[in-house]
Design a protein around this motif. Structure first.
Motif, PDB file in Angstrom:
ATOM      1  N   GLU A   1       0.819  -1.212   0.000  1.00 53.88           N
ATOM      2  CA  GLU A   1       0.000   0.000   0.000  1.00 53.88           C
ATOM      3  C   GLU A   1       0.855   1.265   0.000  1.00 53.88           C
ATOM      4  O   GLU A   1       0.381   2.354  -0.341  1.00 53.88           O
ATOM      5  CB  GLU A   1      -0.938   0.019   1.210  1.00 53.88           C
ATOM      6  CG  GLU A   1      -0.253  -0.113   2.555  1.00 53.88           C
ATOM      7  CD  GLU A   1      -0.125  -1.566   3.019  1.00 53.88           C
ATOM      8  OE1 GLU A   1       0.033  -1.768   4.236  1.00 53.88           O
ATOM      9  OE2 GLU A   1      -0.208  -2.481   2.162  1.00 53.88           O
ATOM     10  N   GLU A   2       2.150   1.149   0.336  1.00 51.40           N
ATOM     11  CA  GLU A   2       3.023   2.312   0.350  1.00 51.40           C
ATOM     12  C   GLU A   2       3.487   2.704  -1.045  1.00 51.40           C
ATOM     13  O   GLU A   2       3.682   3.884  -1.330  1.00 51.40           O
ATOM     14  CB  GLU A   2       4.246   2.038   1.242  1.00 51.40           C
ATOM     15  CG  GLU A   2       5.185   3.234   1.376  1.00 51.40           C
ATOM     16  CD  GLU A   2       6.370   2.964   2.302  1.00 51.40           C
ATOM     17  OE1 GLU A   2       7.340   3.728   2.223  1.00 51.40           O
ATOM     18  OE2 GLU A   2       6.308   1.990   3.100  1.00 51.40           O
ATOM     19  N   PHE A   3       3.648   1.717  -1.941  1.00 50.89           N
ATOM     20  CA  PHE A   3       4.213   2.051  -3.243  1.00 50.89           C
ATOM     21  C   PHE A   3       3.257   1.869  -4.419  1.00 50.89           C
ATOM     22  O   PHE A   3       3.439   2.513  -5.469  1.00 50.89           O
ATOM     23  CB  PHE A   3       5.494   1.243  -3.503  1.00 50.89           C
ATOM     24  CG  PHE A   3       5.297  -0.232  -3.699  1.00 50.89           C
ATOM     25  CD1 PHE A   3       4.996  -0.758  -4.941  1.00 50.89           C
ATOM     26  CD2 PHE A   3       5.434  -1.115  -2.634  1.00 50.89           C
ATOM     27  CE1 PHE A   3       4.826  -2.118  -5.128  1.00 50.89           C
ATOM     28  CE2 PHE A   3       5.275  -2.479  -2.799  1.00 50.89           C
ATOM     29  CZ  PHE A   3       4.967  -2.983  -4.057  1.00 50.89           C
ATOM     30  N   VAL A   4       2.248   1.032  -4.290  1.00 45.31           N
ATOM     31  CA  VAL A   4       1.354   0.778  -5.425  1.00 45.31           C
ATOM     32  C   VAL A   4       0.677   2.045  -5.959  1.00 45.31           C
ATOM     33  O   VAL A   4       0.542   2.208  -7.181  1.00 45.31           O
ATOM     34  CB  VAL A   4       0.311  -0.305  -5.064  1.00 45.31           C
ATOM     35  CG1 VAL A   4      -0.822  -0.339  -6.094  1.00 45.31           C
ATOM     36  CG2 VAL A   4       0.987  -1.675  -4.997  1.00 45.31           C
ATOM     37  N   PRO A   5       0.265   3.010  -5.101  1.00 45.25           N
ATOM     38  CA  PRO A   5      -0.320   4.239  -5.651  1.00 45.25           C
ATOM     39  C   PRO A   5       0.629   5.028  -6.557  1.00 45.25           C
ATOM     40  O   PRO A   5       0.175   5.842  -7.371  1.00 45.25           O
ATOM     41  CB  PRO A   5      -0.671   5.050  -4.396  1.00 45.25           C
ATOM     42  CG  PRO A   5      -0.861   4.024  -3.323  1.00 45.25           C
ATOM     43  CD  PRO A   5       0.161   2.972  -3.621  1.00 45.25           C
ATOM     44  N   HIS A   6       1.920   4.798  -6.429  1.00 45.78           N
ATOM     45  CA  HIS A   6       2.916   5.504  -7.234  1.00 45.78           C
ATOM     46  C   HIS A   6       3.406   4.656  -8.410  1.00 45.78           C
ATOM     47  O   HIS A   6       4.259   5.104  -9.188  1.00 45.78           O
ATOM     48  CB  HIS A   6       4.112   5.890  -6.364  1.00 45.78           C
ATOM     49  CG  HIS A   6       3.761   6.776  -5.208  1.00 45.78           C
ATOM     50  ND1 HIS A   6       3.681   8.149  -5.318  1.00 45.78           N
ATOM     51  CD2 HIS A   6       3.449   6.470  -3.918  1.00 45.78           C
ATOM     52  CE1 HIS A   6       3.344   8.663  -4.148  1.00 45.78           C
ATOM     53  NE2 HIS A   6       3.195   7.666  -3.282  1.00 45.78           N
ATOM     54  N   LEU A   7       2.884   3.440  -8.537  1.00 46.30           N
ATOM     55  CA  LEU A   7       3.360   2.491  -9.534  1.00 46.30           C
ATOM     56  C   LEU A   7       2.613   2.693 -10.854  1.00 46.30           C
ATOM     57  O   LEU A   7       1.423   2.999 -10.864  1.00 46.30           O
ATOM     58  CB  LEU A   7       3.115   1.072  -9.015  1.00 46.30           C
ATOM     59  CG  LEU A   7       4.016  -0.056  -9.519  1.00 46.30           C
ATOM     60  CD1 LEU A   7       5.450   0.168  -9.064  1.00 46.30           C
ATOM     61  CD2 LEU A   7       3.501  -1.396  -8.993  1.00 46.30           C
ATOM     62  N   TYR A   8       3.295   2.542 -11.963  1.00 41.77           N
ATOM     63  CA  TYR A   8       2.614   2.518 -13.257  1.00 41.77           C
ATOM     64  C   TYR A   8       2.806   1.148 -13.889  1.00 41.77           C
ATOM     65  O   TYR A   8       3.841   0.485 -13.732  1.00 41.77           O
ATOM     66  CB  TYR A   8       3.101   3.624 -14.193  1.00 41.77           C
ATOM     67  CG  TYR A   8       4.602   3.728 -14.355  1.00 41.77           C
ATOM     68  CD1 TYR A   8       5.300   2.973 -15.281  1.00 41.77           C
ATOM     69  CD2 TYR A   8       5.324   4.625 -13.569  1.00 41.77           C
ATOM     70  CE1 TYR A   8       6.674   3.084 -15.429  1.00 41.77           C
ATOM     71  CE2 TYR A   8       6.699   4.765 -13.709  1.00 41.77           C
ATOM     72  CZ  TYR A   8       7.364   3.988 -14.639  1.00 41.77           C
ATOM     73  OH  TYR A   8       8.723   4.103 -14.774  1.00 41.77           O
ATOM     74  N   VAL A   9       1.777   0.701 -14.576  1.00 43.41           N
ATOM     75  CA  VAL A   9       1.796  -0.581 -15.269  1.00 43.41           C
ATOM     76  C   VAL A   9       1.371  -0.337 -16.707  1.00 43.41           C
ATOM     77  O   VAL A   9       0.283   0.186 -16.954  1.00 43.41           O
ATOM     78  CB  VAL A   9       0.851  -1.603 -14.608  1.00 43.41           C
ATOM     79  CG1 VAL A   9       0.881  -2.924 -15.386  1.00 43.41           C
ATOM     80  CG2 VAL A   9       1.228  -1.823 -13.152  1.00 43.41           C
ATOM     81  N   LYS A  10       2.221  -0.666 -17.644  1.00 47.57           N
ATOM     82  CA  LYS A  10       1.909  -0.518 -19.062  1.00 47.57           C
ATOM     83  C   LYS A  10       1.996  -1.897 -19.706  1.00 47.57           C
ATOM     84  O   LYS A  10       2.892  -2.678 -19.376  1.00 47.57           O
ATOM     85  CB  LYS A  10       2.870   0.466 -19.730  1.00 47.57           C
ATOM     86  CG  LYS A  10       2.817   1.870 -19.120  1.00 47.57           C
ATOM     87  CD  LYS A  10       3.786   2.819 -19.787  1.00 47.57           C
ATOM     88  CE  LYS A  10       3.795   4.177 -19.084  1.00 47.57           C
ATOM     89  NZ  LYS A  10       2.519   4.895 -19.236  1.00 47.57           N
ATOM     90  N   THR A  11       1.070  -2.173 -20.612  1.00 50.90           N
ATOM     91  CA  THR A  11       0.990  -3.516 -21.178  1.00 50.90           C
ATOM     92  C   THR A  11       1.060  -3.502 -22.697  1.00 50.90           C
ATOM     93  O   THR A  11       0.621  -2.543 -23.346  1.00 50.90           O
ATOM     94  CB  THR A  11      -0.311  -4.222 -20.749  1.00 50.90           C
ATOM     95  OG1 THR A  11      -1.434  -3.476 -21.251  1.00 50.90           O
ATOM     96  CG2 THR A  11      -0.404  -4.294 -19.236  1.00 50.90           C
ATOM     97  N   ASN A  12       1.645  -4.572 -23.232  1.00 51.97           N
ATOM     98  CA  ASN A  12       1.702  -4.830 -24.662  1.00 51.97           C
ATOM     99  C   ASN A  12       2.162  -3.609 -25.458  1.00 51.97           C
ATOM    100  O   ASN A  12       3.261  -3.128 -25.234  1.00 51.97           O
ATOM    101  CB  ASN A  12       0.352  -5.371 -25.136  1.00 51.97           C
ATOM    102  CG  ASN A  12       0.078  -6.743 -24.506  1.00 51.97           C
ATOM    103  OD1 ASN A  12       0.991  -7.532 -24.304  1.00 51.97           O
ATOM    104  ND2 ASN A  12      -1.171  -7.010 -24.181  1.00 51.97           N
ATOM    105  N   LYS A  13       1.343  -3.061 -26.368  1.00 51.43           N
ATOM    106  CA  LYS A  13       1.835  -1.975 -27.237  1.00 51.43           C
ATOM    107  C   LYS A  13       2.235  -0.740 -26.429  1.00 51.43           C
ATOM    108  O   LYS A  13       3.178  -0.027 -26.801  1.00 51.43           O
ATOM    109  CB  LYS A  13       0.788  -1.608 -28.286  1.00 51.43           C
ATOM    110  CG  LYS A  13      -0.486  -1.002 -27.761  1.00 51.43           C
ATOM    111  CD  LYS A  13      -1.463  -0.718 -28.896  1.00 51.43           C
ATOM    112  CE  LYS A  13      -2.751  -0.071 -28.403  1.00 51.43           C
ATOM    113  NZ  LYS A  13      -2.525   1.280 -27.840  1.00 51.43           N
TER     114      LYS A  13
END
Length: 442
Positions: free
Chosen positions: A82-94
């Motif tokens: 919960e400390e880092f997920v709000p700052h995380l970005y996830v990009k997929t495929n293209k």
């Protein structure tokens, strides 16, 4: 197969959080292999710099790939999710592919167009190769990305123009001096901006760094960083006689370098003096610009140059965006052909086996053939087979990037009676999480 990038950067996370997720470059093999051995992961590369930590992943499923990437970060660094997920970005495929291309081109950097990130990504890929954590997809993608980055930095001027005040000062100095090799820089004041500017001058080859400050101990501390010489404040005029470039940032309320002081110094030294006043309020009397061999630039001059250069970089970035779109298309076309590779391989193997069987029968029926005749016949029959297969294979590659891909593959296999096990899944065996990492609860 799916491509993901899961990361934190200067755009999404403060430095106090980013520093918690920094991988030791000398010990990167262990986390690379641990990530590769995590459930759902097929290939991986870790890019870790002062401004970003990114996990590039090929996963068998998007949902599990994202879940276990987050679990890996949580377990490896022992930071609550919960400390880092709000700052995380996830990009997929293209989007993940586009992100990598933008990163190597410097479009995602703190300073647009900076070149250091290209070398860092290249190093990360080479380490992943050594660790054995890449495969067909990433070996192709990262080589393509690195080639694009090289093209951008050699064929555009995106990284050629100074976009920081301290570096702009150096660029201005280059217009006055053809070389810094025999020049001396004097820091008046021991502030951070003076130090940073001096570092840029030192990197450009200046011979010596001098420091003059009201508190002599601070002058000594800063001079030590550059293996330079400290001057007491009352000896400022003497230091000016020794200097070629003067960087001033004292925080004083009035001019510390006056018109008369510089006039007398120039009469004695008879050489040009280049002044950079980065203090607000100003340290240096602007009237010294009226003196021969005195060249003064202040913060307004430097910031104007920086703003102009940022605009030039942004214009170059528009060219780079077009190249990135082209590279995305090229990668997508290559990726589409991966599905037809087993079918094309099966067709080639079958056709070559038919040719080999025909050669065996011919040799039995014509036992008096010379070795030269056998070689000629073998070569010509192989040529016939290759020519017959060329057009069908090219058509199949073209269809691989269309919506009719699956139907075309089935028809292709049916027409040529190719025996492929369609039920055999091209998936790795399920892998366990590294010891100590949390497993999903759902």
């Amino acid at each position: 197969m799916h491509t993901l990038v899961v990361g934190l950067s200067h755009q999404t996370a403060p430095v106090e959080l980013r520093e918690k997720f920094s991988f030791d470059p000398d010990r990167i093999m262990m986390p690379l292999r641990a990530l590769r051995d995590t459930k759902s992961m097929l290939e991986c590369v870790i890019v870790s710099t002062c401004n970003r930590t990114e996990l590039y992943i090929v996963a068998d499923q998007l949902h599990t790939g994202e879940y276990y990437a987050k679990a890996f970060l949580e377990g490896w660094f022992r930071v609550a999710r919960e400390e880092f997920v709000p700052h995380l970005y996830v990009k997929t495929n293209k989007d993940a592919v586009e992100h990598l291309f933008r990163v190597v081109c410097g479009l995602e950097s703190l300073v647009i167009g900076e070149t250091q990130i290209l070398g860092q990504v290249k190093q990360a890929f080479q380490v992943a190769l050594q660790a054995g954590t890449t495969g067909t997809l990433f070996n192709h993608l990262f080589k393509q990305a690195i080639s694009l980055g090289k093209k951008v930095h050699t064929q555009t001027e995106i990284g050629q123009n100074a976009v920081s005040v301290s570096y702009a000062a150096v660029e201005l100095g280059k217009k006055l001096f053809t070389s810094f090799a025999k020049k001396t820089v004097l820091l008046v004041g021991a502030g951070k901006m003076s130090e940073l500017t001096a570092k840029h001058f030192q990197a450009s080859g200046v011979k010596e760094v001098l420091v003059a400050n009201r508190t002599f101990s601070k002058a000594e501390e800063l001079a030590a960083i550059f293996q330079g010489t400290a001057y007491r404040w009352e000896h400022l005029t003497k230091a000016l006689l020794e200097a070629d470039v003067v960087v001033s940032s004292t925080g004083a309320k009035q001019f510390v370098i006056t018109h008369d002081m510089v006039k007398n110094v120039l009469l004695e030294r008879k050489k040009a003096l280049f002044f950079i006043d980065i203090a607000v309020p100003r340290d240096i009397d602007p009237s010294i610009n009226e003196l021969d061999n005195a060249f003064l630039y202040n913060m307004d001059d430097l910031e104007e140059m920086v703003a102009s250069n940022i605009h030039l970089r942004e214009q170059e970035a528009e060219r780079v965006e077009v190249w990135i779109k082209e590279e995305q298309t090229a990668f997508r076309e290559w990726l589409d052909t991966l599905g037809v590779v087993p079918v094309i391989t099966a067709l080639r193997n079958k056709s070559l086996q038919i040719q080999a069987d025909a050669m065996t029968k011919m040799e039995r029926k014509l036992p008096d053939l010379t070795e030269q005749q056998r070689r000629v016949i073998n070569k010509q029959t192989k040529s016939i087979v290759n020519q017959m297969m060329h057009d069908p294979i090219m058509r199949m590659k073209e269809l691989a990037s269309t919506e009719e891909k699956e139907a075309a593959l089935r028809l292709f296999k049916h027409l040529f009676a190719l025996e492929l096990d369609d039920a055999q899944a091209d998936q790795p065996q399920e892998k366990m999480m590294p010891s100590g990492l949390p497993l999903p609860t759902n």
